[in-house]
Design a protein around this motif. Structure first.
Motif, PDB file in Angstrom:
ATOM      1  N   THR A  57       0.835  -1.210   0.000  1.00  0.00           N
ATOM      2  CA  THR A  57       0.000   0.000   0.000  1.00  0.00           C
ATOM      3  C   THR A  57       0.864   1.252   0.000  1.00  0.00           C
ATOM      4  O   THR A  57       0.606   2.202  -0.737  1.00  0.00           O
ATOM      5  CB  THR A  57      -0.974  -0.001   1.195  1.00  0.00           C
ATOM      6  N   HIS A  75      -4.905   2.892   3.895  1.00  0.00           N
ATOM      7  CA  HIS A  75      -4.502   1.545   4.303  1.00  0.00           C
ATOM      8  C   HIS A  75      -5.722   0.662   4.568  1.00  0.00           C
ATOM      9  O   HIS A  75      -5.728  -0.515   4.196  1.00  0.00           O
ATOM     10  CB  HIS A  75      -3.623   1.593   5.552  1.00  0.00           C
ATOM     11  N   SER A  78      -7.366  -0.196   1.220  1.00  0.00           N
ATOM     12  CA  SER A  78      -6.506  -1.152   0.544  1.00  0.00           C
ATOM     13  C   SER A  78      -6.586  -2.512   1.234  1.00  0.00           C
ATOM     14  O   SER A  78      -6.586  -3.563   0.576  1.00  0.00           O
ATOM     15  CB  SER A  78      -5.062  -0.649   0.530  1.00  0.00           C
TER      16      SER A  78
END
Length: 155
Positions: A57, A75, A78
C-alpha cells in the motif's frame, strides 16, 4: 493526443503497480513457504498477507499512483481489497488441497501465484478507480503543453 497521453500514463502506472506488486508478492511467497514449515499454512498466509499489504500500500500510493502517503483511510481501504484477495488465494490453494491432496510446494506456489496475479489486476482497478483516484485535471505549471487556444492567441 490527450487520450494517448492518458493511456500512456495509466499504462505506466499499471507497469509500476505490477512490478512493485510482483516484487512484494514474490517476497511474501518466499516468506509463506518458510513460515508454513513452522505454522499452519492459513496462519502463514494471514501473516504474510498483512505484512505485504502494508508494504505494498505504501509503495503503490507513493510510486505507482504518485499519491503520497496513503494514511490510515488508504490503508484500510486497501486492506479491504487485500482481504478479498486473501479469500481468493486461500480458496484456490484450499481447492488444490481437495483436488490434489499431497500436491508439492511447486504446484501450491503455482496456484497461489496465479490466483495472486488475478487478484492483483482486480486490486489495481479498485485502487486506481477508488482508493487513489485522481482528482480533476491538475493545472500545469510553466513549461506545460499549450492548449490550441493559446497557440491561436499567439498567432
Amino acid at each position: 493526443m490527450n487520450r494517448l497521453r492518458l493511456m500512456c500514463r495509466h499504462a505506466a502506472a499499471f507497469v509500476r503497480f505490477a512490478g512493485l506488486g510482483s516484487g512484494v508478492t514474490l517476497a511474501a511467497s518466499a516468506a509463506l513457504v518458510l513460515l508454513s514449515q513452522w505454522i499452519p499454512w492459513m496462519a502463514a498466509n494471514v501473516l504474510t498477507t498483512v505484512a505485504s499489504s502494508v508494504a505494498a500500500t505504501e509503495l503503490h500510493a507513493r510510486v505507482s499512483f504518485g499519491h503520497g502517503r496513503p494514511g490510515l483511510a488508504g490503508h484500510l481501504k486497501s486492506a479491504a481489497t487485500v482481504a478479498a484477495g486473501w479469500l481468493v488465494t486461500s480458496a484456490a490453494v484450499g481447492a488444490l488441497a481437495v483436488l490434489r491432496p499431497g500436491a508439492g510446494v511447486v504446484l501450491q506456489q503455482t496456484v497461489y501465484l496465479s490466483a495472486t496475479a488475478l487478484v492483483g489486476i482486480g486490486r489495481y482497478l479498485v485502487l486506481r478507480l477508488t482508493v487513489f483516484a485522481e482528482g480533476g485535471p491538475r493545472p500545469r505549471s510553466g513549461g506545460g503543453v499549450r492548449s490550441r487556444a493559446s497557440y491561436d492567441a499567439v498567432a
